[in-house]
Scaffold this motif. Sequence first.
Motif, PDB file in Angstrom:
ATOM      1  N   TYR A 144      -7.068  -8.023  -1.732  1.00 30.93           N
ATOM      2  CA  TYR A 144      -7.499  -7.055  -2.729  1.00 30.93           C
ATOM      3  C   TYR A 144      -8.738  -6.275  -2.290  1.00 30.93           C
ATOM      4  O   TYR A 144      -9.426  -5.664  -3.109  1.00 30.93           O
ATOM      5  CB  TYR A 144      -7.738  -7.729  -4.088  1.00 30.93           C
ATOM      6  N   GLY A 145      -9.015  -6.304  -0.993  1.00 30.39           N
ATOM      7  CA  GLY A 145     -10.081  -5.489  -0.434  1.00 30.39           C
ATOM      8  C   GLY A 145      -9.520  -4.191   0.104  1.00 30.39           C
ATOM      9  O   GLY A 145      -8.377  -3.798  -0.180  1.00 30.39           O
ATOM     10  N   GLY A 146     -10.333  -3.498   0.900  1.00 24.31           N
ATOM     11  CA  GLY A 146      -9.908  -2.239   1.472  1.00 24.31           C
ATOM     12  C   GLY A 146     -10.887  -1.769   2.517  1.00 24.31           C
ATOM     13  O   GLY A 146     -12.067  -2.142   2.505  1.00 24.31           O
ATOM     14  N   ALA A 147     -10.432  -0.922   3.427  1.00 26.69           N
ATOM     15  CA  ALA A 147     -11.277  -0.388   4.478  1.00 26.69           C
ATOM     16  C   ALA A 147     -12.219   0.667   3.919  1.00 26.69           C
ATOM     17  O   ALA A 147     -11.855   1.450   3.021  1.00 26.69           O
ATOM     18  CB  ALA A 147     -10.417   0.219   5.586  1.00 26.69           C
ATOM     19  N   SER A 148     -13.445   0.696   4.443  1.00 26.21           N
ATOM     20  CA  SER A 148     -14.413   1.720   4.054  1.00 26.21           C
ATOM     21  C   SER A 148     -14.028   3.063   4.658  1.00 26.21           C
ATOM     22  O   SER A 148     -13.375   3.127   5.698  1.00 26.21           O
ATOM     23  CB  SER A 148     -15.814   1.327   4.536  1.00 26.21           C
TER      24      SER A 148
ATOM     25  N   ALA B 296     -12.727  15.248  12.890  1.00 27.72           N
ATOM     26  CA  ALA B 296     -12.943  14.316  13.997  1.00 27.72           C
ATOM     27  C   ALA B 296     -11.868  13.251  13.962  1.00 27.72           C
ATOM     28  O   ALA B 296     -11.389  12.861  12.888  1.00 27.72           O
ATOM     29  CB  ALA B 296     -14.325  13.671  13.913  1.00 27.72           C
ATOM     30  N   ALA B 297     -11.502  12.769  15.146  1.00 30.04           N
ATOM     31  CA  ALA B 297     -10.460  11.752  15.231  1.00 30.04           C
ATOM     32  C   ALA B 297     -10.885  10.450  14.572  1.00 30.04           C
ATOM     33  O   ALA B 297     -10.031   9.679  14.106  1.00 30.04           O
ATOM     34  CB  ALA B 297     -10.117  11.502  16.706  1.00 30.04           C
ATOM     35  N   ALA B 298     -12.208  10.196  14.483  1.00 31.51           N
ATOM     36  CA  ALA B 298     -12.695   8.948  13.901  1.00 31.51           C
ATOM     37  C   ALA B 298     -12.778   9.003  12.377  1.00 31.51           C
ATOM     38  O   ALA B 298     -12.912   7.959  11.725  1.00 31.51           O
ATOM     39  CB  ALA B 298     -14.070   8.607  14.472  1.00 31.51           C
ATOM     40  N   ASN B 299     -12.716  10.187  11.798  1.00 31.46           N
ATOM     41  CA  ASN B 299     -12.819  10.310  10.339  1.00 31.46           C
ATOM     42  C   ASN B 299     -11.609   9.703   9.653  1.00 31.46           C
ATOM     43  O   ASN B 299     -10.471   9.866  10.123  1.00 31.46           O
ATOM     44  CB  ASN B 299     -12.933  11.773   9.923  1.00 31.46           C
ATOM     45  N   ILE B 300     -11.837   9.050   8.497  1.00 31.95           N
ATOM     46  CA  ILE B 300     -10.722   8.493   7.724  1.00 31.95           C
ATOM     47  C   ILE B 300     -11.208   8.207   6.306  1.00 31.95           C
ATOM     48  O   ILE B 300     -12.297   7.673   6.118  1.00 31.95           O
ATOM     49  CB  ILE B 300     -10.162   7.205   8.378  1.00 31.95           C
ATOM     50  N   PRO B 301     -10.433   8.596   5.275  1.00 30.45           N
ATOM     51  CA  PRO B 301     -10.801   8.193   3.912  1.00 30.45           C
ATOM     52  C   PRO B 301     -10.712   6.676   3.759  1.00 30.45           C
ATOM     53  O   PRO B 301      -9.932   6.008   4.447  1.00 30.45           O
ATOM     54  CB  PRO B 301      -9.750   8.892   3.040  1.00 30.45           C
ATOM     55  N   GLY B 302     -11.500   6.133   2.853  1.00 32.96           N
ATOM     56  CA  GLY B 302     -11.404   4.716   2.559  1.00 32.96           C
ATOM     57  C   GLY B 302     -10.099   4.381   1.857  1.00 32.96           C
ATOM     58  O   GLY B 302      -9.401   5.248   1.318  1.00 32.96           O
ATOM     59  N   GLY B 303      -9.730   3.094   1.868  1.00 35.49           N
ATOM     60  CA  GLY B 303      -8.530   2.659   1.171  1.00 35.49           C
ATOM     61  C   GLY B 303      -8.584   3.037  -0.296  1.00 35.49           C
ATOM     62  O   GLY B 303      -9.621   2.900  -0.946  1.00 35.49           O
TER      63      GLY B 303
ATOM     64  N   TYR C  20     -12.270   2.474  -1.967  1.00 35.57           N
ATOM     65  CA  TYR C  20     -13.497   2.105  -1.268  1.00 35.57           C
ATOM     66  C   TYR C  20     -14.201   3.322  -0.678  1.00 35.57           C
ATOM     67  O   TYR C  20     -13.570   4.179  -0.058  1.00 35.57           O
ATOM     68  CB  TYR C  20     -13.177   1.089  -0.169  1.00 35.57           C
ATOM     69  N   ASP C  21     -15.548   3.351  -0.879  1.00 35.06           N
ATOM     70  CA  ASP C  21     -16.333   4.461  -0.367  1.00 35.06           C
ATOM     71  C   ASP C  21     -16.830   4.170   1.049  1.00 35.06           C
ATOM     72  O   ASP C  21     -16.399   3.210   1.699  1.00 35.06           O
ATOM     73  CB  ASP C  21     -17.476   4.790  -1.325  1.00 35.06           C
TER      74      ASP C  21
ATOM     75  N   GLY D  12      -3.849  -5.119  -1.035  1.00 31.74           N
ATOM     76  CA  GLY D  12      -5.122  -4.497  -1.352  1.00 31.74           C
ATOM     77  C   GLY D  12      -5.028  -2.989  -1.274  1.00 31.74           C
ATOM     78  O   GLY D  12      -3.946  -2.400  -1.390  1.00 31.74           O
ATOM     79  N   TYR D  13      -6.189  -2.344  -1.048  1.00 28.88           N
ATOM     80  CA  TYR D  13      -6.312  -0.893  -1.023  1.00 28.88           C
ATOM     81  C   TYR D  13      -6.105  -0.410   0.416  1.00 28.88           C
ATOM     82  O   TYR D  13      -6.931  -0.673   1.281  1.00 28.88           O
ATOM     83  CB  TYR D  13      -7.693  -0.469  -1.520  1.00 28.88           C
TER      84      TYR D  13
END
Length: 772
Positions: free
Chosen positions: A632-636, A646-653, A675-676, A599-600
């Motif tokens: 075929y999914g992805g993390a938001s 910030a340490a918690a920030n992350i782009p989506g897959g 993924y948004d 997936g993404y």
Amino acid sequence: MRSRIRFGIFALPAIALITVIGCGGGGKSTPPPAPATYTIGGTISGLTGSGLVLQDNGGNSLTVSANATTFTFATAIASGGAYSVSVLTQPTGENCVLTSASGTASANVTSVSIACQQAYTIGGQVFGLTGSGLVLEDNSGNNLTVGTGAMSYNFVFAGAIPSGGAPYVITVLTNPAGQACTVANPIGTATANVTNANVTCTNVAATAYTIGGTATGLTGAGLILQNSVGINDSDLLPVNGNGNFTFVDPVASGSAYMVSVLANPPSRNCVLSNASGIAVANVTDVNVVCVGDWTWAGGSSTVGSNFGQSGVYGTLGTAAAANIPGGREQSLSWTDASGNQWLFGGYGDDSTGAGGLENDLWKFDPKQSEWTWMGGSNINPPSPNFGAAGSPGVYGTLGTASATNVPGGREQVVSWTDASGKLWLFGGEGNDVYGNTGELNDLWKFDPTLGSNGEWTWMGGGNAVPSLFGGPSGVYGTLRSASPTNIPGGRYGANSWMDATGKLWLFGGDGVDSTGAFGYLNDLWMFDPTQGTTGEWTWMAGPNTIGPNGAQPGVYGTLGTASAANIPGGRDAGVSWMDKAGNVWLFGGLGADANGTQGYLNDLWKYTPSSTVGAVGEWTWMGGSSTLATPYGGASGVPGSLGTAAAANIPGGRFSATPWIDASGHLWLFGGQGYDSTGAQGYLSDLWEFDPTLGAAGEWTWMGGSTTVGRSGGQSGVYGTLGTPASTNLPGGRLGAVSWVDASGNVWMFGGQGYDSIGSNGYLNDLWWYQP
């Protein structure tokens, strides 16, 4: 000895006397001539009022009458003496500017030029001023002290009045003792004398608190903040640099404050957090974050009726303002030693609007903003056997450059630029020597200094695919042993980098393993261009097969801990870059997680090279998710606050995002497909920055764009006015665009597949400019 000295002393007057008598014959001596002196003066234009007083060398004042056209100082200057003419007092209602005002006098000086123009005054009435120390400021400078009890004030605009008037911003620089003052009507453009910028001063409450905070992201002056509910209803503050700021006017204890952006600086968009509240102590946490603006710099704002704009090629080798590559995605880009930006291939539209795999070569001059078609075909011929349209490759002789050589049309290639400015290109999905489409493993070198438009050299790999949409198998040889017969299998979307010794590295991609099976690869290769006749490949790490499920799963180990056993899962179209310490970073792509689920991806990896030359390094899982919730999914994405790391920030897959590296070694990433922040999938238009030096594992910052793809699967582009930056401008959601960084650190982005200004999806050929 003493008598000899005494004789000499007494003898000197006698000799002198004889000399005098002998010369004059008894007459008077002729005095030496007086030293030459020269007058200082010049010409005057535009003077209509009285009151102009000039000075030379800080004195020697000269009052010049109204309507005078020339002037001359009364006191002359000795030959060789310095002069420096200045304005002591400006004439009434005018402002005079001098040129050629200083020098050394070797003749009468008539070259000092004075040009006088209408001068506007900026001012108003002063109410309630009882203390001393009030200082006003115009346009972040031009300070004016207002005396105790003053009823009015006036600034005189310095310099020529520009077309359309003179802009002004009146602010309080220093409050009088015990009082706080604000300015009404403080901002405008003077086309006549301004008399309504009134200043009101009131006594400060017994207990009052200052309002301030921190500004980041500024690149120059121009930001004006406003506290709209202070003591006197409005308090303006120019902020000209990053760091702490404090409003001049305090706020009474228990009173409200509300900070806003009154004016953004040029090419920046500033946003606030913690901007309002009740003052119960000095406020220091108002946060101002300024980010860059996008500028639409060229190309079309729509994809047209054929899902992509045709290219305008012009004459081969000749730049022209009308030239523009056709809409396309997944091209190759690089920058040469002269700062020119190059573009090769991709999938898109030719000069007739026909789609296919391109092999055209373009050069863009950012100083002139002009494209030049440098080689390859401007036509995508149809496939001979139901493959993709596009030109076949012309390989020539292995290892020999030629003006007729050219790779076949292709997309998603990997590339490197070596220390001598030559481009290296490997593989991609494209057309071979016969025009057959497949996964290529040919290696090419392009030297822009050869011939009139540069020349290509076929350096290795196969020139033909074994079957339509197939590819040659990899020849891995012995692990970590170079051999002239070693070669990675055909693939596209791999990641690549060049190490400090000039060796080329390649990881993964979508392609063919050692057994001829097709899938997501996670093998690691090194190419040494100095070995043998045309260089040699070494299989350095990772499996030589894709496994039974179309991709090898990743081995993540412990977050933040390097291990020889760690390795990212098979993938293509991720983003990779090298930091200033020589570590390689890898983010996302389309591929397999720790369980082999495809997936993404939004996992972040760091590869630390071995200190032993030629040895394999170690991978460290640094962030993002190690598993996908569904196939075929992805993390938001987790964007956090705009402009705040910030340490918690992350782009989506995502895959096929557009990356670039700034002068500080930070990664910037735009868009891609994935993924948004809400978990919706589509074409992304978000902009991110990653700083590897923050925190324990580096931190992401959302720097702009939309955090959602919208209802249509991608945000439309907002183009604004061609050539004009604006905070509302934004490229539409897209994948597979290319980027360059110019000598000033500005980013240029071209094309991709995505959404235009009216929400149509297709192959874009728009050119954008962004100042980080």
